[in-house]
Design a protein around this motif. Structure first.
Motif, short mmCIF file in Angstrom:
data_model
loop_
_atom_site.label_atom_id
_atom_site.label_comp_id
_atom_site.label_asym_id
_atom_site.label_seq_id
_atom_site.Cartn_x
_atom_site.Cartn_y
_atom_site.Cartn_z
N GLY A 188 0.80 -1.44 -0.02
CA GLY A 188 -0.02 0.06 -0.02
C GLY A 188 0.62 1.42 0.02
N THR A 189 2.24 1.20 0.25
CA THR A 189 3.08 2.31 0.03
C THR A 189 2.74 3.41 0.78
OG1 THR A 189 2.08 3.27 -1.78
CG2 THR A 189 3.80 1.68 -2.34
N PRO A 190 2.34 2.93 2.31
CA PRO A 190 1.79 4.18 3.08
C PRO A 190 3.07 5.03 3.68
CG PRO A 190 1.96 2.30 4.45
CD PRO A 190 2.17 1.78 2.79
N TYR A 191 4.13 4.62 3.33
CA TYR A 191 5.36 5.41 3.88
C TYR A 191 6.25 5.92 3.03
CZ TYR A 191 4.03 2.39 7.87
OH TYR A 191 3.29 1.68 9.05
N THR A 192 6.00 5.80 1.84
CA THR A 192 6.80 6.25 0.79
C THR A 192 6.88 7.72 0.49
OG1 THR A 192 5.98 4.40 -0.25
CG2 THR A 192 7.47 5.86 -1.64
N ALA A 193 5.64 8.41 0.98
CA ALA A 193 5.76 9.89 0.83
C ALA A 193 6.83 10.38 1.90
CB ALA A 193 4.25 10.44 1.34
N ARG A 194 6.88 9.64 3.15
CA ARG A 194 7.91 10.36 4.03
C ARG A 194 9.28 10.04 3.58
NH1 ARG A 194 6.25 8.51 10.23
NH2 ARG A 194 3.77 8.18 9.92
N LEU A 195 9.40 9.07 2.85
CA LEU A 195 10.80 8.87 2.16
C LEU A 195 11.03 9.95 1.24
CD1 LEU A 195 10.89 5.20 1.13
CD2 LEU A 195 12.40 6.21 2.85
N VAL A 196 10.09 10.34 0.40
CA VAL A 196 10.35 11.62 -0.50
C VAL A 196 10.44 12.88 0.49
CG1 VAL A 196 9.16 13.20 -2.09
CG2 VAL A 196 8.82 10.75 -2.00
N GLU A 197 10.13 13.02 1.74
CA GLU A 197 10.00 14.25 2.50
C GLU A 197 11.53 14.43 3.07
OE1 GLU A 197 6.90 13.88 5.51
OE2 GLU A 197 5.49 14.01 3.96
N CYS A 198 11.90 12.86 3.27
CA CYS A 198 13.30 12.93 3.61
C CYS A 198 14.48 13.09 2.84
CB CYS A 198 13.71 11.54 4.55
SG CYS A 198 12.46 11.43 6.07
N GLY A 199 13.97 13.29 1.43
CA GLY A 199 15.15 13.52 0.64
C GLY A 199 15.61 12.20 -0.17
N ALA A 200 14.73 11.14 0.16
CA ALA A 200 15.24 9.63 -0.54
C ALA A 200 15.32 9.84 -1.92
CB ALA A 200 14.56 8.71 0.00
N LEU A 201 14.33 10.60 -2.56
CA LEU A 201 14.27 10.46 -4.05
C LEU A 201 15.60 11.12 -4.71
CD1 LEU A 201 12.29 10.21 -6.43
CD2 LEU A 201 11.72 12.38 -6.40
N HIS A 202 16.11 12.33 -4.15
CA HIS A 202 17.53 12.75 -4.88
C HIS A 202 18.65 11.82 -4.46
CE1 HIS A 202 20.69 15.43 -6.02
NE2 HIS A 202 21.15 15.22 -5.07
N ALA A 203 18.85 11.18 -3.21
CA ALA A 203 19.56 10.46 -2.83
C ALA A 203 20.01 9.09 -3.71
CB ALA A 203 19.69 10.03 -1.44
N LEU A 204 18.56 8.39 -3.84
CA LEU A 204 18.42 7.19 -4.71
C LEU A 204 18.86 7.29 -5.94
CD1 LEU A 204 15.31 5.62 -2.84
CD2 LEU A 204 17.55 4.69 -2.82
N GLN A 205 18.37 8.46 -6.68
CA GLN A 205 18.81 8.84 -8.16
C GLN A 205 20.21 8.90 -8.29
OE1 GLN A 205 16.46 12.41 -8.58
NE2 GLN A 205 14.89 11.68 -9.48
N HIS A 206 20.91 9.59 -7.15
CA HIS A 206 22.41 9.70 -7.35
C HIS A 206 23.22 8.37 -7.45
CE1 HIS A 206 26.35 11.62 -6.87
NE2 HIS A 206 26.55 10.80 -5.49
N ILE A 207 22.69 7.39 -6.65
CA ILE A 207 23.33 6.27 -6.38
C ILE A 207 22.99 5.31 -7.68
CG2 ILE A 207 23.77 4.04 -4.97
CD1 ILE A 207 23.15 5.83 -2.53
N GLY A 208 21.78 5.46 -7.99
CA GLY A 208 21.28 4.59 -9.11
C GLY A 208 21.84 5.09 -10.37
N SER A 209 22.42 6.38 -10.45
CA SER A 209 22.72 6.54 -11.63
C SER A 209 24.48 6.70 -11.85
CB SER A 209 22.54 8.11 -12.04
OG SER A 209 22.81 9.01 -11.22
N ASP A 210 24.87 6.38 -10.90
CA ASP A 210 26.42 6.05 -10.44
C ASP A 210 26.92 4.70 -11.00
OD1 ASP A 210 29.10 6.31 -9.99
OD2 ASP A 210 28.83 6.77 -7.77
N LEU A 211 27.37 4.75 -12.39
CA LEU A 211 27.83 3.42 -12.95
C LEU A 211 29.23 3.16 -12.31
CD1 LEU A 211 27.12 4.36 -16.73
CD2 LEU A 211 25.63 2.97 -15.02
N ARG A 212 29.83 3.96 -11.53
CA ARG A 212 31.21 3.47 -10.93
C ARG A 212 30.92 2.69 -9.73
NH1 ARG A 212 33.56 9.31 -10.16
NH2 ARG A 212 31.30 9.51 -9.42
N ILE A 213 29.91 2.72 -9.13
CA ILE A 213 29.49 2.14 -7.55
C ILE A 213 29.69 0.82 -7.53
CG2 ILE A 213 27.06 2.03 -7.70
CD1 ILE A 213 27.20 3.25 -4.80
#
Length: 581
Positions: free
Chosen positions: A519-544
């Motif tokens: 039901g993704t009830p907590y996902t909005a909280r992840l967005v509020e915490c800045g998870a979207l940008h952090a996950l994008q940064h790691i997911g797009s880092d091909l060197r990691i």
């Protein structure tokens, strides 16, 4: 001033390689160089013809005692002296005088007092890690000398040689035994050279000094012995040395590492298993005897650390449990839990009992809990830890004490125990998560607190790992993780610059579990915490994931991030669309 005005250059001709290190000129030259390394005002050095008339043995003793005196002064004097000696290029000369690398049997040419003082000097230099002390004394001849000291002193003990020593040499004898073991342990733990541990272990094996080290673990027997305290310090030093020469699987180094292990747990264990099994066969029983019968806390702590290192694989843990009854020994060290009154008013005698219990629990070393967490690798160990009530007591210890180094270190090791005990079920005890996730126990608040950057790398990893393991019980644990405000610290880890990859993985997996909650009830909280940008940064880092090419036992960090990102992005898009309407 004297160092910079060229006196070192004037003295160096006295100590050239062609000079006999046992000769008068070499010793006089080296003595003056050592005097220049004195912390504080430099001594007056007046060359005198009288020095040429002093007997050689007196000059040698004077040099040894001067060097030892410099290294036993309060800090920062020892570090200053070692730095100064290194900067003057004196350390090769000092090694040449003390251990004679060109003559491996030099140890046996020395008087007993000279042997012992040399060992203390070598140990004191090795202790100055920030001055690169271990690097400058790491030499095959030094390892050999220290191994001979352990052997020789143990033989003196068992053959009655102590009776032949002068009263002032008896404490020196035990100090040198202790120093030899601790110096070898310090050198084995050093990062330079890369095979430091292997070299120390090889020296102990080839000289058979490992036998004497193991014998020291079983010494002494009688508390009435006037030398009992001295002997027990030697026991602790021997246990420290055993811990230092244990090979450590790469997966065991993960908590302090920047990168993840490229080996699977099975592969890493297989490389270390032959040596560990040999050490378990000779050292496990006396180490467990220390836990069962010794009253010295530092010695028990050293024994626990050695046992934890020995139990760093499933196979060796099984042997320690089955053949030596480790679980019962461990249970014997944990105080029985006193009954707590149900009323608010606590009688004075009950209060004293509770305070005594807290004192006994907080006295248990962090290495004790480290060893217990090793036993929890196996189902039999997990069962025993529950049966003997050790798990409950460990959980209670999480909320005892304050923020001393000992308290934080104990919680760090308990966190790994909780990780290994999470999600375990039995007919007798039910689910361990009933205990670990219960609000009364305050386990999660402590773990969340330990995610902070002000804690050590090991503490943060263990806490994140425990939270991740508890998170496997998604329906029950994720709401608890949210209620205990773990999201912001976890997202902060993901967003942190140069975050250690092992810690990053644990945070990523927990964030993914939160995002995937039905039901993704907590996902909005992840967005509020800045998870979207952090996950994008790691997911797009091909060197990691580049360092882990060919790794097959787990998915890449980028893949974990992208999996979580796909869910968070969908929810974020829906939120934006909702606001637009």
């Amino acid at each position: 001033g004297m160092v910079t005005t060229g006196i070192v250059g004037m003295l160096n001709p006295l100590c050239t390689p062609s000079r006999d290190p046992n000769g008068q000129q070499f010793i006089l030259g080296l003595s003056m160089l050592i005097a220049l390394a004195e912390h504080g005002p430099l001594p007056n050095i007046r060359p005198s013809m009288e020095n040429l008339e002093v007997p050689l043995i007196t000059l040698r003793d004077r040099l040894c005692k001067t060097m030892l005196s410099q290294l036993t002064k309060p800090a920062p004097a020892p570090e200053f002296s070692v730095r100064r000696l290194i900067s003057m290029g004196c350390m090769p000369l000092i090694l040449r005088f003390f251990v004679r690398p060109e003559k491996p049997t030099h140890f046996f040419d020395l008087s007993k007092q000279h042997q012992m003082i040399t060992t203390l000097v070598l140990h004191r230099v090795a202790l100055q890690a920030s001055a690169k002390g271990p690097e400058v004394v790491f030499h095959e001849a030094v390892l050999l000398y220290l191994a001979y000291q352990v052997q020789n002193n143990y033989l003196e003990m068992v053959e009655g040689g102590l009776a032949r020593l002068s009263e002032e040499d008896v404490p020196l004898f035990f100090l040198s035994t202790q120093a030899a073991c601790l110096a070898l342990a310090t050198l084995a733990n050093n990062r330079s050279p890369d095979n430091a541990r292997e070299q120390v272990q090889y020296t102990l094996e080839t000289t058979s000094a490992i036998n004497e080290v193991v014998q020291l673990l079983a010494y002494p027997q009688e508390k009435m012995d006037v030398l009992y305290r001295h002997k027990m310090e030697c026991v602790g030093a021997a246990a420290t040395l055993i811990a230092a020469i244990c090979p450590r699987p790469m997966t065991e180094l993960v908590p302090e590492a920047q990168l993840e292990s490229v080996q699977s747990e099975r592969e890493a264990a297989a490389l270390c298993l032959p040596v560990l099994e040999e050490l378990v066969a000779v050292a496990a029983k006396p180490l467990l005897s220390i836990l069962g019968g010794c009253d010295s806390r530092p010695v028990k702590a050293a024994a626990c650390m050695a046992l934890a290192r020995l139990a760093s694989t499933n196979e060796t843990t099984q042997t320690i449990m089955e053949e030596h009854g480790a679980a019962r020994v461990v249970a014997g060290l944990v105080p029985h839990r006193p009954a707590k009154p149900s009323s608010f008013a606590v009688p004075a005698d009950v209060q004293r009992t509770l305070e005594k219990d807290v004192a006994q629990m907080t006295a248990l070393s962090s290495s004790f809990f480290r060893f217990v967490s090793c036993l929890a690798r196996l189902p039999d160990g997990q069962q025993a830890i529950q049966t003997f009530g050790v798990l409950r007591r460990a959980v209670e210890r999480m909320d005892m004490g304050g923020y001393t180094h000992q308290d934080v270190a104990a919680r760090t090791e308990i966190a790994m125990l909780l990780a290994r005990m999470a999600n375990k079920h039995s007919v007798e005890f039910g689910s361990t998560n009933d205990l670990l996730l219960g609000a009364k126990q305050k386990v999660l608040p402590r773990l969340v607190e330990m995610l902070s950057p002000r804690y050590s790398r090991r503490a943060r990893f263990h806490a994140a790992y425990a939270i991740r393991c508890l998170g496997d019980d998604v329906m029950r644990a994720v709401p608890c993780i949210i209620d205990n405000e773990a999201l912001m610290p976890l997202v902060s880890i993901i967003a942190e610059e140069k975050i250690p990859h092992p810690l990053l993985r644990e945070a990523l997996v927990t964030v993914k579990d939160v995002a995937k909650f039905p039901g993704t009830p907590y996902t909005a909280r992840l967005v509020e915490c800045g998870a979207l940008h952090a996950l994008q940064h790691i997911g797009s880092d091909l060197r990691i994931d580049k360092p882990y090419a060919g790794m097959s036992d787990r998915i890449g960090l980028g893949d974990v991030a992208r999996e979580a990102l796909s869910i968070v992005s969908d929810v974020n898009d829906a939120l934006i669309a909702g606001k637009a309407q």
